[in-house]
Motif scaffolding. Sequence first.
Motif, PDB file in Angstrom:
ATOM      1  N   ARG A  34      35.778  10.656  16.688  1.00  0.00           N
ATOM      2  CA  ARG A  34      35.529   9.695  15.628  1.00  0.00           C
ATOM      3  C   ARG A  34      35.677   8.172  16.369  1.00  0.00           C
ATOM      4  NH1 ARG A  34      40.369  10.241  10.921  1.00  0.00           N
ATOM      5  NH2 ARG A  34      39.101  10.947   9.247  1.00  0.00           N
ATOM      6  N   ARG A  35      36.604   8.155  17.518  1.00  0.00           N
ATOM      7  CA  ARG A  35      36.512   7.125  18.237  1.00  0.00           C
ATOM      8  C   ARG A  35      35.420   6.820  19.223  1.00  0.00           C
ATOM      9  NH1 ARG A  35      40.472   8.368  21.378  1.00  0.00           N
ATOM     10  NH2 ARG A  35      39.043   8.577  23.373  1.00  0.00           N
ATOM     11  N   ARG A  36      34.833   7.668  19.705  1.00  0.00           N
ATOM     12  CA  ARG A  36      33.776   7.644  20.422  1.00  0.00           C
ATOM     13  C   ARG A  36      32.358   7.252  19.406  1.00  0.00           C
ATOM     14  NH1 ARG A  36      34.519  11.838  25.478  1.00  0.00           N
ATOM     15  NH2 ARG A  36      36.605  10.933  26.101  1.00  0.00           N
ATOM     16  N   GLY A  37      32.226   7.926  18.147  1.00  0.00           N
ATOM     17  CA  GLY A  37      31.175   7.806  17.447  1.00  0.00           C
ATOM     18  C   GLY A  37      30.150   8.638  17.532  1.00  0.00           C
ATOM     19  N   TRP A  38      29.543   8.822  16.346  1.00  0.00           N
ATOM     20  CA  TRP A  38      28.395   9.857  16.526  1.00  0.00           C
ATOM     21  C   TRP A  38      27.346   9.569  17.430  1.00  0.00           C
ATOM     22  CZ3 TRP A  38      23.534   9.107  14.448  1.00  0.00           C
ATOM     23  CH2 TRP A  38      23.478   7.980  13.257  1.00  0.00           C
ATOM     24  N   ARG A  39      26.856   8.219  17.358  1.00  0.00           N
ATOM     25  CA  ARG A  39      25.759   7.554  17.956  1.00  0.00           C
ATOM     26  C   ARG A  39      25.749   7.810  19.351  1.00  0.00           C
ATOM     27  NH1 ARG A  39      27.267   4.422  13.735  1.00  0.00           N
ATOM     28  NH2 ARG A  39      25.647   3.921  12.038  1.00  0.00           N
ATOM     29  N   ALA A  40      26.891   7.346  19.868  1.00  0.00           N
ATOM     30  CA  ALA A  40      27.196   7.524  21.298  1.00  0.00           C
ATOM     31  C   ALA A  40      27.074   9.197  21.825  1.00  0.00           C
ATOM     32  CB  ALA A  40      28.449   6.788  21.875  1.00  0.00           C
ATOM     33  N   LEU A  41      27.879  10.085  20.990  1.00  0.00           N
ATOM     34  CA  LEU A  41      27.643  11.193  21.311  1.00  0.00           C
ATOM     35  C   LEU A  41      26.519  11.993  21.186  1.00  0.00           C
ATOM     36  CD1 LEU A  41      30.984  12.235  19.000  1.00  0.00           C
ATOM     37  CD2 LEU A  41      30.898  12.418  21.806  1.00  0.00           C
ATOM     38  N   LEU A  42      25.421  11.399  20.053  1.00  0.00           N
ATOM     39  CA  LEU A  42      24.268  11.871  19.881  1.00  0.00           C
ATOM     40  C   LEU A  42      23.356  11.622  21.199  1.00  0.00           C
ATOM     41  CD1 LEU A  42      22.282  13.732  18.337  1.00  0.00           C
ATOM     42  CD2 LEU A  42      21.818  11.702  16.942  1.00  0.00           C
ATOM     43  N   THR A  43      23.359  10.395  21.513  1.00  0.00           N
ATOM     44  CA  THR A  43      22.906   9.863  22.487  1.00  0.00           C
ATOM     45  C   THR A  43      23.061  10.391  24.030  1.00  0.00           C
ATOM     46  OG1 THR A  43      22.542   7.474  21.780  1.00  0.00           O
ATOM     47  CG2 THR A  43      22.169   7.719  23.992  1.00  0.00           C
ATOM     48  N   ALA A  44      24.368  10.839  24.433  1.00  0.00           N
ATOM     49  CA  ALA A  44      24.675  11.382  25.329  1.00  0.00           C
ATOM     50  C   ALA A  44      24.293  13.044  25.285  1.00  0.00           C
ATOM     51  CB  ALA A  44      26.488  11.480  25.651  1.00  0.00           C
ATOM     52  N   THR A  45      24.349  13.648  24.195  1.00  0.00           N
ATOM     53  CA  THR A  45      23.870  14.855  23.977  1.00  0.00           C
ATOM     54  C   THR A  45      22.266  15.062  24.321  1.00  0.00           C
ATOM     55  OG1 THR A  45      25.578  15.433  22.503  1.00  0.00           O
ATOM     56  CG2 THR A  45      23.862  16.952  22.458  1.00  0.00           C
ATOM     57  N   ARG A  46      21.603  14.256  23.589  1.00  0.00           N
ATOM     58  CA  ARG A  46      20.135  14.156  24.090  1.00  0.00           C
ATOM     59  C   ARG A  46      19.819  13.898  25.565  1.00  0.00           C
ATOM     60  NH1 ARG A  46      16.893  13.087  19.257  1.00  0.00           N
ATOM     61  NH2 ARG A  46      15.467  12.131  20.449  1.00  0.00           N
ATOM     62  N   GLU A  47      20.350  13.109  26.179  1.00  0.00           N
ATOM     63  CA  GLU A  47      20.103  12.799  27.575  1.00  0.00           C
ATOM     64  C   GLU A  47      20.631  14.063  28.368  1.00  0.00           C
ATOM     65  OE1 GLU A  47      22.101   9.182  28.281  1.00  0.00           O
ATOM     66  OE2 GLU A  47      20.547   8.030  27.451  1.00  0.00           O
ATOM     67  N   ALA A  48      21.689  14.643  28.044  1.00  0.00           N
ATOM     68  CA  ALA A  48      21.973  15.878  28.688  1.00  0.00           C
ATOM     69  C   ALA A  48      21.018  16.828  28.569  1.00  0.00           C
ATOM     70  CB  ALA A  48      23.432  16.127  28.407  1.00  0.00           C
ATOM     71  N   LEU A  49      20.697  17.182  27.460  1.00  0.00           N
ATOM     72  CA  LEU A  49      19.804  18.310  27.141  1.00  0.00           C
ATOM     73  C   LEU A  49      18.516  18.193  27.654  1.00  0.00           C
ATOM     74  CD1 LEU A  49      20.258  19.107  23.212  1.00  0.00           C
ATOM     75  CD2 LEU A  49      21.135  20.384  25.150  1.00  0.00           C
ATOM     76  N   MET A  50      17.868  16.806  27.859  1.00  0.00           N
ATOM     77  CA  MET A  50      16.734  16.537  28.528  1.00  0.00           C
ATOM     78  C   MET A  50      16.585  16.822  30.138  1.00  0.00           C
ATOM     79  SD  MET A  50      14.748  13.327  26.415  1.00  0.00           S
ATOM     80  CE  MET A  50      16.220  12.417  26.466  1.00  0.00           C
ATOM     81  N   ALA A  51      17.723  16.546  30.473  1.00  0.00           N
ATOM     82  CA  ALA A  51      17.935  16.657  31.931  1.00  0.00           C
ATOM     83  C   ALA A  51      17.883  18.332  32.321  1.00  0.00           C
ATOM     84  CB  ALA A  51      19.414  16.229  32.224  1.00  0.00           C
ATOM     85  N   LEU A  52      18.171  19.192  31.410  1.00  0.00           N
ATOM     86  CA  LEU A  52      17.992  20.685  31.457  1.00  0.00           C
ATOM     87  C   LEU A  52      16.645  21.335  31.731  1.00  0.00           C
ATOM     88  CD1 LEU A  52      21.140  21.547  29.363  1.00  0.00           C
ATOM     89  CD2 LEU A  52      21.224  21.414  31.823  1.00  0.00           C
ATOM     90  N   GLU A  53      15.686  20.456  30.823  1.00  0.00           N
ATOM     91  CA  GLU A  53      14.520  21.135  30.650  1.00  0.00           C
ATOM     92  C   GLU A  53      13.614  21.315  31.881  1.00  0.00           C
ATOM     93  OE1 GLU A  53      12.516  18.519  27.961  1.00  0.00           O
ATOM     94  OE2 GLU A  53      13.509  19.077  26.260  1.00  0.00           O
ATOM     95  N   GLN A  54      12.864  22.490  31.946  1.00  0.00           N
ATOM     96  CA  GLN A  54      11.920  22.770  32.882  1.00  0.00           C
ATOM     97  C   GLN A  54      10.401  22.816  32.551  1.00  0.00           C
ATOM     98  OE1 GLN A  54      13.399  23.529  35.966  1.00  0.00           O
ATOM     99  NE2 GLN A  54      15.091  22.675  34.869  1.00  0.00           N
ATOM    100  N   SER A  55       9.402  22.835  33.445  1.00  0.00           N
ATOM    101  CA  SER A  55       8.198  22.693  32.913  1.00  0.00           C
ATOM    102  C   SER A  55       7.359  23.773  33.815  1.00  0.00           C
ATOM    103  CB  SER A  55       7.561  21.190  33.424  1.00  0.00           C
ATOM    104  OG  SER A  55       6.118  21.086  33.191  1.00  0.00           O
ATOM    105  N   THR A  56       6.289  24.366  33.249  1.00  0.00           N
ATOM    106  CA  THR A  56       5.373  25.181  33.693  1.00  0.00           C
ATOM    107  C   THR A  56       4.128  24.668  33.974  1.00  0.00           C
ATOM    108  OG1 THR A  56       4.791  26.362  31.638  1.00  0.00           O
ATOM    109  CG2 THR A  56       6.826  27.164  32.732  1.00  0.00           C
ATOM    110  N   GLY A  57       3.604  23.390  33.176  1.00  0.00           N
ATOM    111  CA  GLY A  57       2.454  22.890  33.287  1.00  0.00           C
ATOM    112  C   GLY A  57       1.863  23.420  32.063  1.00  0.00           C
TER     113      GLY A  57
END
Length: 598
Positions: free
Chosen positions: A240-263
Amino acid sequence: MVPLPSVPWQLTGNHWLTLPCIHPADGSIHALGVLHRGARAAIEMAGSADFLSGKGTPLMGPVLRVGGEVRALAAEGIAWERAVGWLPTFTCTIGALVVRGTIFAPYGRDADMAGAVYTFAIENRGANDVSVEVALEGTLGHRQQRVRTARPFDDEHVVSRTDDGIILLEGAAIPGLVAVALGCEGPAAIDVATGSSRDPRPFAIRRTLLAPAGGAVQTAFYIAVGPERDGAQATVGVLRRRGWRALLTATREALMALEQSTGSEGMDRLLNRNLLFAYFYSVGRALDDAHYYLMRSRAPWHGMGCTVRDWEALMWTLPAVQLADTGLARELLVGACELHGYAPGQGVHYFDGTLFQPGFCLEGPGAFAIATDRYIRDTGDDQIVEDPVVADTLYLAADDIAARRDERIPLYSTEVTPSGGPAPHPFTLHGNAVVAMALDVFRRTLDEEAASAVEDPAAVRAALRRHFAVERGERARLATAVDLAGGTDLHDDTVGSLLWLPLYEAMDRDDSLYRRTVRAVRPASGNAGPLLPQLARLLGPEASEVIAWLRRAPLDNGIAAEQVDDDGRAVGNGGDAALAGLLAYTIWYACHALGVRE
């Protein structure tokens, strides 16, 4: 074997908490689960015991009331998509209202907590303000412990509320193993069934909002788990204190950092979905000690559950994790050495390292050497071999392999194959190919005296061609197992397949003997079979065709399954997280190292 779910479940989760069963028709959560090291098991809460069928009572689900009348979310259709390729997100229309919901387990820096968030955004496209009640309503009706099979808890269900507007779900027994807390953003009305009971206990938390004409309103519900009620309640407070918007933003950024590419965009979707599934479902953080553990799969419909072989952990899951997160890969490698390195390759383990099923597999000790070398090669972190736990494991692995050497010939024996079945003959082709690569590593990483006593890997590879080749000339092919006394076996092991030989540098993928053998072990069409041989063929001459097949294959809603039909549709042990890691890594390796394209 746990049956596959009958509906296309949406899947989400982080290392702490999994929400494996989210019904796409109404967004209801049928079950959530956590790992508990003390119990060596997954602990799951659900609305009813048949939560995998999609027909039981959900643990909790969204209910919308407009003007006091319940309005079904999917009455006018509901559309699902995956934000960042992972987060389940739906959109539906209720009259002039457009409702969007997102379910996610927070992950990333300052967001990796034992909880989940269910957000709702309601857009009012009408000309008048609308009062909307958004609620999570549910029933605590089933709690179970699962290593491989489910065992219900025999104490009573307890649902209660706290003074700060939080609902608590737990069992009556003390000490308990897990408690769930449910709260929301802002003031809410709460209904709970008081007292403990073996009967299902209903609960509801409701939030009333005013959606302005031409505007939108948002709210969120917070779900947290803890080893007991006070910890779960405290975690809801942090969410509650951190708020869902900050949590969602952090989660999205962390997930995008995990992505790989094959072309290839199509292959990227398949690779990344399986990579993330392996990352979160084959790796778990125990609720009671906060350490990371490797296992076959946290999906409750996979029959191998919270057990693991060294080979699966180090050669299937770890390479995929290493692509995305080298820091976690290092922690998992050291952890595997600490928990399993005391007896490498000795059998199947509980995720905490305790032996579950004895049976020496030659590939097990070899996996520790290969995984360590791969980590060093990919990260440049050669200091990992200075870690006492890793160093001790490598010496023990070298000793265990050396003890299995034949007295006359540089080949090594095994008791079981990597799939767990008894070896048809003591000396297997796959096992000795793995040993040859492991010997290379030992000669580079052990101290000078110990390294000088290690068998020459070139001698092992030469022995492979000499003793495993059957027939001669244009009909020559490789046996999969021999006894060095004339006995041979030509049946390929599902896991320890000869198709993987190029990965261990035992043979070149264009070698004529290898190519003839690959053609000889092609499975018959028309029958369900393991997915593994298809992945292994990515290393051989048919790689482009396999890439095209994988892009079309339904799998288990896009995730690896142990058994598939000819079209690639899951027919057994879906949600195979370790195998999903192997799928992701093998696609990446075929595209980047071998240059394979569809």
